[in-house]
Design a protein around this motif. Structure first.
Motif, PDB file in Angstrom:
ATOM      1  N   THR A   1       3.547   8.520  -8.992  1.00  0.00           N
ATOM      2  CA  THR A   1       5.000   8.239  -9.664  1.00  0.00           C
ATOM      3  C   THR A   1       5.646   9.508  -9.105  1.00  0.00           C
ATOM      4  O   THR A   1       6.839   9.265  -8.416  1.00  0.00           O
ATOM      5  CB  THR A   1       4.941   8.248 -11.132  1.00  0.00           C
TER       6      THR A   1
ATOM      7  N   GLU B   1       6.316   8.599  -5.558  1.00  0.00           N
ATOM      8  CA  GLU B   1       7.315   7.558  -5.091  1.00  0.00           C
ATOM      9  C   GLU B   1       8.827   8.122  -5.406  1.00  0.00           C
ATOM     10  O   GLU B   1       9.729   7.834  -4.556  1.00  0.00           O
ATOM     11  CB  GLU B   1       7.129   6.546  -6.133  1.00  0.00           C
ATOM     12  N   ASP B   2       8.815   8.938  -6.611  1.00  0.00           N
ATOM     13  CA  ASP B   2      10.093   9.604  -6.650  1.00  0.00           C
ATOM     14  C   ASP B   2      10.754  10.459  -5.796  1.00  0.00           C
ATOM     15  O   ASP B   2      11.803  10.439  -5.376  1.00  0.00           O
ATOM     16  CB  ASP B   2      10.078  10.283  -8.180  1.00  0.00           C
TER      17      ASP B   2
ATOM     18  N   LYS C   1       5.988   3.253  -1.866  1.00  0.00           N
ATOM     19  CA  LYS C   1       5.523   2.635  -3.229  1.00  0.00           C
ATOM     20  C   LYS C   1       3.965   2.865  -3.288  1.00  0.00           C
ATOM     21  O   LYS C   1       3.333   2.649  -2.065  1.00  0.00           O
ATOM     22  CB  LYS C   1       5.787   1.038  -3.148  1.00  0.00           C
TER      23      LYS C   1
ATOM     24  N   VAL D   1      -0.407   2.227   0.213  1.00  0.00           N
ATOM     25  CA  VAL D   1       1.127   2.907   0.565  1.00  0.00           C
ATOM     26  C   VAL D   1       1.765   2.081   1.188  1.00  0.00           C
ATOM     27  O   VAL D   1       1.400   1.688   2.522  1.00  0.00           O
ATOM     28  CB  VAL D   1       0.977   4.339   1.314  1.00  0.00           C
TER      29      VAL D   1
ATOM     30  N   GLY E   1       6.092   0.990   2.578  1.00  0.00           N
ATOM     31  CA  GLY E   1       7.534   1.380   2.629  1.00  0.00           C
ATOM     32  C   GLY E   1       7.816   1.631   4.210  1.00  0.00           C
ATOM     33  O   GLY E   1       7.112   0.862   4.994  1.00  0.00           O
TER      34      GLY E   1
ATOM     35  N   GLN F   1       8.227   7.043   5.519  1.00  0.00           N
ATOM     36  CA  GLN F   1       7.907   7.339   4.165  1.00  0.00           C
ATOM     37  C   GLN F   1       6.212   7.176   3.978  1.00  0.00           C
ATOM     38  O   GLN F   1       5.672   7.952   3.299  1.00  0.00           O
ATOM     39  CB  GLN F   1       8.678   6.563   3.115  1.00  0.00           C
TER      40      GLN F   1
END
Length: 323
Positions: A27, A30-31, A36, A46, A48, A52
């Protein structure tokens, strides 16, 4: 362009270490990164944008290497890896774990968490006076206490002296009970928390009772010469120019000084000039004094803290530009 990468988890130890409690480390990633991450069995998917996904994958690889070498990672390690990836220095991430500064009260190793902290530690070792300037959450206060306790344990100094100016951050000291020291003590809570984490509460109190550790308002420093001591001035942005000069000239033989502050959070009365800002201008080229400046990217708290700092900086810059 969107893409997906799959990170293979080697064993149960690596799985627990990489995911965190209830996938909390994923998490955090992700933040902080925007990709994702989804764990299933021995895989972490993973998804995105290209950059990323590559960044998240590289961080997972670095963290997995740490776990393999016996390091138990926590949330700050994950944040540190993200910050180094953001700066393009992730390849040096393992170097941060090559040295243990001290072991805390629970026997856990204390290490630097990013390149800025490593510069800070090196500056402390190599200079008589070190200034740490930057936002909250960069580890200035905690590392200052770590270095002070380390010096005390090695016998490099005989005592630790920690002080701060008695300036209210929007609150009134006058209404609090007790003498000046008792009124300022609540504002020194981060110092006490750091000492308790490193030494334990009982050991800290014993050292304070013996005078080996002294915590006092800046007003108590006047007229003293501090030999063989490790001296920390916290919240230095709230010193006046005269207070800063008074404090710096207390330096005695065999002593080290650390001056920490955040010039974006000055609580002095309107019209009063910060001693920390003046010291930056006056002392930059003085031998045996070094300034280390931390940025929002050095914040080792939750990624949102860094975003908050950047947002406020941008707002203040735009507000100034519009006036």
């Amino acid at each position: 362009m969107l893409k997906e990468k799959i990170f293979k988890i080697e064993n149960a130890e690596q799985q627990v270490g990489l995911l965190g409690a209830q996938d909390s480390f994923l998490t955090l990633l992700e933040d902080g990164i925007g990709a994702k991450l989804h764990a299933f069995g021995d895989e972490i998917k993973v998804n995105g944008q290209d950059d990323q996904v590559d960044t998240a994958y590289d961080i997972l690889r670095q963290l997995a290497h740490l776990i393999k070498s016996g390091v138990k990672i926590n949330a700050t390690d994950v944040v540190s890896a993200m910050k180094m990836a953001e700066r393009g220095t992730l390849e040096y991430f393992q170097d941060l774990y090559s040295e243990t500064l001290i072991r805390d009260a629970k026997g856990r190793p204390v290490r630097v968490k990013n390149f800025g902290q490593r510069q800070y530690v090196q500056a402390i070792r190599n200079n008589d006076i070190t200034f740490g300037i930057g936002p909250a959450g960069t580890g200035k206060t905690y590392l200052a206490v770590v270095m002070a306790v380390s010096a005390l344990k090695r016998g490099d100094v005989e005592r630790i002296i920690i002080t701060r100016p008695a300036v209210e951050a929007g609150e009134s000291l006058g209404f609090l009970p007790g003498d000046l020291k008792e009124k300022v003590d609540p504002y020194l809570r981060p110092i006490y928390d750091a000492l308790h984490a490193i030494l334990g509460k009982e050991h800290t109190e014993r050292l304070m009772d013996r005078g080996t550790i002294e915590i006092a308002p800046l007003a108590y420093m006047r007229g003293r010469t501090l030999d063989n001591a490790f001296i920390i001035l916290d919240e230095a942005q709230n010193t006046t120019t005269m207070q800063m000069k008074m404090f710096l000239t207390r330096l005695g033989f065999g002593a080290k000084m650390l001056v920490n502050g955040d010039i974006s959070q000055i609580d002095l009365p309107k019209g009063a000039k910060s001693g920390l800002k003046q010291a930056q201008a006056v002392l930059q080229n003085v031998r045996r004094i070094e300034f280390v400046e931390f940025a929002a990217a050095d914040v080792v708290r939750h990624p949102v803290v860094g975003l908050i700092i950047n947002a406020y900086d941008q707002y203040e810059t735009e507000s100034t530009g519009n006036n």
